[in-house]
Design a protein around this motif. Structure first.
Motif, PDB file in Angstrom:
ATOM      1  N   VAL A 188       0.823  -1.208   0.000  1.00  0.00           N
ATOM      2  CA  VAL A 188       0.000   0.000   0.000  1.00  0.00           C
ATOM      3  C   VAL A 188       0.859   1.261   0.000  1.00  0.00           C
ATOM      4  CG1 VAL A 188      -2.011  -1.079   1.076  1.00  0.00           C
ATOM      5  CG2 VAL A 188      -0.261  -0.027   2.525  1.00  0.00           C
ATOM      6  N   MET A 189       2.145   1.127   0.363  1.00  0.00           N
ATOM      7  CA  MET A 189       3.026   2.291   0.301  1.00  0.00           C
ATOM      8  C   MET A 189       3.229   2.743  -1.139  1.00  0.00           C
ATOM      9  SD  MET A 189       4.674   4.646   1.803  1.00  0.00           S
ATOM     10  CE  MET A 189       4.876   4.146   3.516  1.00  0.00           C
ATOM     11  N   SER A 190       3.314   1.798  -2.073  1.00  0.00           N
ATOM     12  CA  SER A 190       3.436   2.188  -3.483  1.00  0.00           C
ATOM     13  C   SER A 190       2.206   2.972  -3.929  1.00  0.00           C
ATOM     14  CB  SER A 190       3.612   0.946  -4.369  1.00  0.00           C
ATOM     15  OG  SER A 190       4.925   0.447  -4.264  1.00  0.00           O
ATOM     16  N   ALA A 191       1.033   2.579  -3.434  1.00  0.00           N
ATOM     17  CA  ALA A 191      -0.186   3.318  -3.754  1.00  0.00           C
ATOM     18  C   ALA A 191      -0.138   4.721  -3.144  1.00  0.00           C
ATOM     19  CB  ALA A 191      -1.409   2.563  -3.251  1.00  0.00           C
ATOM     20  N   ALA A 192       0.377   4.815  -1.923  1.00  0.00           N
ATOM     21  CA  ALA A 192       0.482   6.115  -1.256  1.00  0.00           C
ATOM     22  C   ALA A 192       1.429   7.044  -2.006  1.00  0.00           C
ATOM     23  CB  ALA A 192       0.951   5.917   0.185  1.00  0.00           C
ATOM     24  N   VAL A 193       2.581   6.520  -2.411  1.00  0.00           N
ATOM     25  CA  VAL A 193       3.541   7.330  -3.164  1.00  0.00           C
ATOM     26  C   VAL A 193       2.948   7.711  -4.522  1.00  0.00           C
ATOM     27  CG1 VAL A 193       5.816   7.362  -4.255  1.00  0.00           C
ATOM     28  CG2 VAL A 193       5.541   6.374  -1.976  1.00  0.00           C
ATOM     29  N   SER A 194       2.179   6.818  -5.104  1.00  0.00           N
ATOM     30  CA  SER A 194       1.557   7.086  -6.396  1.00  0.00           C
ATOM     31  C   SER A 194       0.669   8.327  -6.341  1.00  0.00           C
ATOM     32  CB  SER A 194       0.731   5.874  -6.844  1.00  0.00           C
ATOM     33  OG  SER A 194       0.010   6.152  -8.019  1.00  0.00           O
ATOM     34  N   VAL A 195      -0.196   8.419  -5.331  1.00  0.00           N
ATOM     35  CA  VAL A 195      -1.088   9.576  -5.267  1.00  0.00           C
ATOM     36  C   VAL A 195      -0.309  10.853  -4.955  1.00  0.00           C
ATOM     37  CG1 VAL A 195      -3.110   8.190  -4.669  1.00  0.00           C
ATOM     38  CG2 VAL A 195      -1.744   9.199  -2.843  1.00  0.00           C
ATOM     39  N   GLU A 196       0.797  10.734  -4.223  1.00  0.00           N
ATOM     40  CA  GLU A 196       1.614  11.926  -3.958  1.00  0.00           C
ATOM     41  C   GLU A 196       2.328  12.388  -5.226  1.00  0.00           C
ATOM     42  OE1 GLU A 196       3.050  15.028  -1.423  1.00  0.00           O
ATOM     43  OE2 GLU A 196       1.328  13.682  -1.422  1.00  0.00           O
ATOM     44  N   MET A 197       2.715  11.457  -6.082  1.00  0.00           N
ATOM     45  CA  MET A 197       3.294  11.841  -7.365  1.00  0.00           C
ATOM     46  C   MET A 197       2.274  12.590  -8.214  1.00  0.00           C
ATOM     47  SD  MET A 197       5.518   8.580  -8.652  1.00  0.00           S
ATOM     48  CE  MET A 197       6.733   7.752  -7.636  1.00  0.00           C
ATOM     49  N   ILE A 198       1.035  12.115  -8.226  1.00  0.00           N
ATOM     50  CA  ILE A 198      -0.010  12.809  -8.978  1.00  0.00           C
ATOM     51  C   ILE A 198      -0.217  14.208  -8.418  1.00  0.00           C
ATOM     52  CG2 ILE A 198      -2.479  12.863  -9.503  1.00  0.00           C
ATOM     53  CD1 ILE A 198      -0.925  10.920 -11.243  1.00  0.00           C
ATOM     54  N   GLN A 199      -0.231  14.333  -7.105  1.00  0.00           N
ATOM     55  CA  GLN A 199      -0.378  15.645  -6.484  1.00  0.00           C
ATOM     56  C   GLN A 199       0.748  16.577  -6.918  1.00  0.00           C
ATOM     57  OE1 GLN A 199      -2.408  17.425  -5.053  1.00  0.00           O
ATOM     58  NE2 GLN A 199      -1.339  18.926  -3.810  1.00  0.00           N
ATOM     59  N   SER A 200       1.974  16.095  -6.910  1.00  0.00           N
ATOM     60  CA  SER A 200       3.119  16.920  -7.293  1.00  0.00           C
ATOM     61  C   SER A 200       3.059  17.288  -8.774  1.00  0.00           C
ATOM     62  CB  SER A 200       4.423  16.174  -6.977  1.00  0.00           C
ATOM     63  OG  SER A 200       5.535  17.024  -7.115  1.00  0.00           O
ATOM     64  N   PHE A 201       2.629  16.338  -9.602  1.00  0.00           N
ATOM     65  CA  PHE A 201       2.455  16.601 -11.035  1.00  0.00           C
ATOM     66  C   PHE A 201       1.484  17.755 -11.252  1.00  0.00           C
ATOM     67  CE2 PHE A 201      -1.274  15.227 -13.662  1.00  0.00           C
ATOM     68  CZ  PHE A 201      -0.905  15.789 -14.869  1.00  0.00           C
ATOM     69  N   THR A 202       0.357  17.754 -10.530  1.00  0.00           N
ATOM     70  CA  THR A 202      -0.634  18.816 -10.717  1.00  0.00           C
ATOM     71  C   THR A 202      -0.084  20.161 -10.254  1.00  0.00           C
ATOM     72  OG1 THR A 202      -1.709  18.500  -8.544  1.00  0.00           O
ATOM     73  CG2 THR A 202      -2.528  17.182 -10.392  1.00  0.00           C
ATOM     74  N   LEU A 203       0.720  20.164  -9.194  1.00  0.00           N
ATOM     75  CA  LEU A 203       1.289  21.420  -8.696  1.00  0.00           C
ATOM     76  C   LEU A 203       2.251  22.024  -9.706  1.00  0.00           C
ATOM     77  CD1 LEU A 203       1.991  20.554  -4.942  1.00  0.00           C
ATOM     78  CD2 LEU A 203       0.007  21.711  -5.920  1.00  0.00           C
ATOM     79  N   ILE A 204       3.098  21.190 -10.311  1.00  0.00           N
ATOM     80  CA  ILE A 204       4.054  21.689 -11.302  1.00  0.00           C
ATOM     81  C   ILE A 204       3.315  22.343 -12.464  1.00  0.00           C
ATOM     82  CG2 ILE A 204       5.776  21.011 -13.026  1.00  0.00           C
ATOM     83  CD1 ILE A 204       6.725  18.862 -11.079  1.00  0.00           C
ATOM     84  N   HIS A 205       2.296  21.674 -12.982  1.00  0.00           N
ATOM     85  CA  HIS A 205       1.566  22.207 -14.128  1.00  0.00           C
ATOM     86  C   HIS A 205       0.700  23.406 -13.741  1.00  0.00           C
ATOM     87  CE1 HIS A 205       1.972  18.605 -17.116  1.00  0.00           C
ATOM     88  NE2 HIS A 205       3.124  18.981 -16.591  1.00  0.00           N
ATOM     89  N   ASP A 206       0.146  23.403 -12.534  1.00  0.00           N
ATOM     90  CA  ASP A 206      -0.602  24.572 -12.067  1.00  0.00           C
ATOM     91  C   ASP A 206       0.299  25.807 -12.024  1.00  0.00           C
ATOM     92  OD1 ASP A 206      -2.950  23.211 -11.789  1.00  0.00           O
ATOM     93  OD2 ASP A 206      -2.979  23.214  -9.597  1.00  0.00           O
ATOM     94  N   ASP A 207       1.498  25.637 -11.482  1.00  0.00           N
ATOM     95  CA  ASP A 207       2.425  26.764 -11.364  1.00  0.00           C
ATOM     96  C   ASP A 207       2.839  27.291 -12.731  1.00  0.00           C
ATOM     97  OD1 ASP A 207       2.312  26.611  -8.622  1.00  0.00           O
ATOM     98  OD2 ASP A 207       4.173  25.480  -8.402  1.00  0.00           O
ATOM     99  N   ILE A 208       2.968  26.397 -13.697  1.00  0.00           N
ATOM    100  CA  ILE A 208       3.293  26.831 -15.064  1.00  0.00           C
ATOM    101  C   ILE A 208       2.136  27.643 -15.632  1.00  0.00           C
ATOM    102  CG2 ILE A 208       3.667  26.039 -17.433  1.00  0.00           C
ATOM    103  CD1 ILE A 208       5.170  23.618 -16.216  1.00  0.00           C
ATOM    104  N   MET A 209       0.915  27.124 -15.509  1.00  0.00           N
ATOM    105  CA  MET A 209      -0.250  27.813 -16.063  1.00  0.00           C
ATOM    106  C   MET A 209      -0.492  29.163 -15.395  1.00  0.00           C
ATOM    107  SD  MET A 209      -3.031  24.796 -16.863  1.00  0.00           S
ATOM    108  CE  MET A 209      -2.720  23.781 -15.428  1.00  0.00           C
ATOM    109  N   ASP A 210      -0.258  29.222 -14.085  1.00  0.00           N
ATOM    110  CA  ASP A 210      -0.489  30.466 -13.343  1.00  0.00           C
ATOM    111  C   ASP A 210       0.736  31.375 -13.339  1.00  0.00           C
ATOM    112  OD1 ASP A 210      -2.993  29.496 -12.756  1.00  0.00           O
ATOM    113  OD2 ASP A 210      -2.440  28.758 -10.753  1.00  0.00           O
ATOM    114  N   ASP A 211       1.856  30.873 -13.864  1.00  0.00           N
ATOM    115  CA  ASP A 211       3.131  31.605 -13.869  1.00  0.00           C
ATOM    116  C   ASP A 211       3.519  32.035 -12.456  1.00  0.00           C
ATOM    117  OD1 ASP A 211       5.399  32.548 -15.167  1.00  0.00           O
ATOM    118  OD2 ASP A 211       4.567  34.561 -15.461  1.00  0.00           O
ATOM    119  N   ASP A 212       3.309  31.131 -11.492  1.00  0.00           N
ATOM    120  CA  ASP A 212       3.662  31.408 -10.103  1.00  0.00           C
ATOM    121  C   ASP A 212       5.158  31.252  -9.880  1.00  0.00           C
ATOM    122  OD1 ASP A 212       1.104  31.994  -9.295  1.00  0.00           O
ATOM    123  OD2 ASP A 212       0.641  29.959  -8.641  1.00  0.00           O
TER     124      ASP A 212
END
Length: 345
Positions: free
Chosen positions: A85-109
């Motif tokens: 289940v740790m692999s599943a936990a890390v998986s969702v954290e990777m998705i969270q980080s992916f969304t943050l990177i792209h959000d910051d690009i779109m918002d030019d933060d």
């Protein structure tokens, strides 16, 4: 006797450390190093790890085990087979980080978690590739749980549909910025897609992997409600928490004309939200301007309205947990729900 709030914070910290220790194993820095360093950049910068914590706690509650007492890499499924289940936990954290990177690009933060955004620390091209790498690696990690094949497919399908919904929510959010009229219901739907579905997946995926079919929908509902409340609290914190604690400029959502439940309610009360701040530059806005804007929003009852809505969602979410065994992990899941609307950053 340790108060519940302190126990919840300690539970989050303990699981955050476990997740932090696991990330280098699931996402090692290999060649090309610059790509993987950029992919790890935000993960290594910190974060509360609320979503992976939810994964681990949901698994503990379902299995009715003593929290932190089992090996998350070989977690006992209801069928008797071990699941990582740790692999599943890390998986969702990777998705969270992916969304943050792209959000910051779109918002030019410029900032994220108190450090330069990935596209600022590296470059735009590398940041896009880093986000894409995290996205694909998340699915690899979800496929490495060792769950029964049908369970594994179910979990990967949940993650895939979640990513689609996140993109839909982001598209709605962008569309809202150019619309004069957005209803609170439309906002809550956008928040559900953009933010809450990842919390919902985090809570429900352990049930899918472990074979707890009767609990899947209830855990998903729990995640949806508390995830929407989390975003409302984020909108409140953007106005009320000092910039240094937020890791970004306070009031940036207001300056950038982002629609929130707070501003939507204020418009309904006759407040000219567009005139609350005189600048459209996050760098140029002053603390005094934000203070004055918050005062007007408080007078309109919009701050209290958003807080009350968040608390109602938390109460609804916690009701879904009644299907779980009455154990410490379930109590901690309830505590995390409360924490999401009581946190100060």
């Amino acid at each position: 006797m340790v108060q519940r709030g302190q126990r919840v914070e300690e539970a989050i910290l303990a699981r955050r450390e476990r997740v932090n220790d696991a990330i280098p194993d699931d996402l090692p820095v290999v060649e090309p190093e610059r790509l993987y360093e950029a992919s790890r950049y935000l993960l290594d910068a910190g974060g509360k790890r609320l979503r992976p914590t939810m994964v681990l706690l949901a698994a503990e509650a379902l299995a009715d085990v003593e929290p932190l007492s089992v090996d998350y890499r070989a977690f006992p499924a209801l069928s008797g087979d071990d699941v990582d289940v740790m692999s599943a936990a890390v998986s969702v954290e990777m998705i969270q980080s992916f969304t943050l990177i792209h959000d910051d690009i779109m918002d030019d933060d410029d900032l994220r978690r108190g450090v330069p955004a990935v596209h600022r620390e590296y470059d735009l091209e590398t940041a896009i590739l880093a986000g894409d790498t995290l996205y694909s690696k998340a699915f690899e990690s979800m496929l490495e749980t060792g769950a029964e094949p049908d369970r594994s497919v179910q979990a990967v399908s949940k993650l895939a549909s979640t990513c689609t919904k996140i993109c839909e929510g982001q598209a709605f959010d962008i569309d809202f910025e150019s619309r004069d009229a957005v209803t609170p219901d439309e906002y809550l739907e956008m928040v559900e897609l953009k933010t809450a579905v990842l919390y919902a997946a985090s809570a429900a995926i352990p049930a899918e992997l472990l074979g707890a079919d009767e609990e899947i929908d209830a855990l998903y509902g729990y995640g949806l409600d508390v995830g929407r409340a989390f975003q409302i609290q984020d909108d409140l914190l953007d106005l009320t928490t000092p910039s240094e604690k937020l890791g970004k400029q306070r009031g940036s959502d207001l300056v950038e004309d982002k629609q929130t439940l707070i501003t939507l309610h204020a418009r309904e009360q006759g407040v000219d939200v567009d005139s609350l701040v005189d600048t459209d530059s996050v760098e140029a806005v002053t603390e005094a301007e934000i203070d004055e804007a918050v005062e007007r929003l408080e007078e309109a009852g919009s701050i209290d309205y958003a807080r009350e809505t968040a608390h109602e969602l938390i109460a609804s979410g916690k009701e879904n947990l009644q299907i779980l065994p009455d154990n410490e992990a379930r109590d901690l899941l309830e505590g995390i729900a409360d924490y999401l609307v009581e946190r100060e950053y």
